[in-house]
Design an enzyme around this catalytic site. Sequence first.
Site, PDB file in Angstrom:
ATOM      1  N   CYS A  56      -1.569  -3.592   3.449  1.00  0.00           N
ATOM      2  CA  CYS A  56      -2.579  -4.614   3.161  1.00  0.00           C
ATOM      3  C   CYS A  56      -2.116  -5.950   3.727  1.00  0.00           C
ATOM      4  O   CYS A  56      -0.929  -6.241   3.765  1.00  0.00           O
ATOM      5  CB  CYS A  56      -2.785  -4.742   1.656  1.00  0.00           C
ATOM      6  SG  CYS A  56      -3.433  -3.243   0.906  1.00  0.00           S
ATOM      7  N   HIS A  89       2.939  14.862   5.478  1.00  0.00           N
ATOM      8  CA  HIS A  89       2.782  16.295   5.233  1.00  0.00           C
ATOM      9  C   HIS A  89       3.444  16.957   6.432  1.00  0.00           C
ATOM     10  O   HIS A  89       3.002  16.752   7.567  1.00  0.00           O
ATOM     11  CB  HIS A  89       1.314  16.702   5.115  1.00  0.00           C
ATOM     12  CG  HIS A  89       0.613  15.979   4.015  1.00  0.00           C
ATOM     13  ND1 HIS A  89       0.817  16.274   2.682  1.00  0.00           N
ATOM     14  CD2 HIS A  89      -0.250  14.944   4.038  1.00  0.00           C
ATOM     15  CE1 HIS A  89       0.086  15.456   1.937  1.00  0.00           C
ATOM     16  NE2 HIS A  89      -0.561  14.635   2.741  1.00  0.00           N
ATOM     17  N   SER A 103       0.824  -1.210   0.000  1.00  0.00           N
ATOM     18  CA  SER A 103       0.000   0.000   0.000  1.00  0.00           C
ATOM     19  C   SER A 103       0.854   1.254   0.000  1.00  0.00           C
ATOM     20  O   SER A 103       1.510   1.536  -0.984  1.00  0.00           O
ATOM     21  CB  SER A 103      -1.040   0.027   1.110  1.00  0.00           C
ATOM     22  OG  SER A 103      -2.007   1.024   0.790  1.00  0.00           O
TER      23      SER A 103
END
Length: 130
Positions: free
Chosen positions: A86, A71, A66
Site C-alpha cells: 500500500c 504457492h 499489505s
Amino acid sequence: MDTMDTMGRHVIAELWDCDFDKLNDMPFIEQLFVDAALRAGAEVREVAFHKFAPQGVSGVVIISESHLTIHSFPEHGYASIDVYTCGDRIDPNVAAEYIAEGLNAKTRESIELPRGTGSFEIKQRETKAL
C-alpha cells in the site's frame, strides 16, 4: 521506479525453472520471504507457512503495508508469488526480484497492477530470463 497515484501496487509473478529443493524447503522459503519484505523496507507483522505432502509450500507474510504470498510446485519447478504494498513508499518489485533470485528462477514473468484507483490497466509486463 515509476510513481503512481494509487493506494497500492500489486506485483503478480510466475517463477519457472526454480530449484526443486528450495521450493520444497518451508523454513528456507519462510526466511526468504521475511528477508524480501525487509529488503523492500516493509514492516513484518505476521508469518504463516504450510508444507504439503508430498511436496510444496504455501505461505503469507503480512506486512504493515499489505502482504507477500507464495504457492510452490516443486515437481514443476514453479512458484506463483504476489507482493502487494500500500502507498508509494515501498517498491514491491524489490521483494519480487529478491524472491526470484533466492529460488534460482531461470524465468520470471510478472505484471504490476495499481490498486485502489478504480478501473485499472496493466502498467507493466515483464518476462525476464534470470
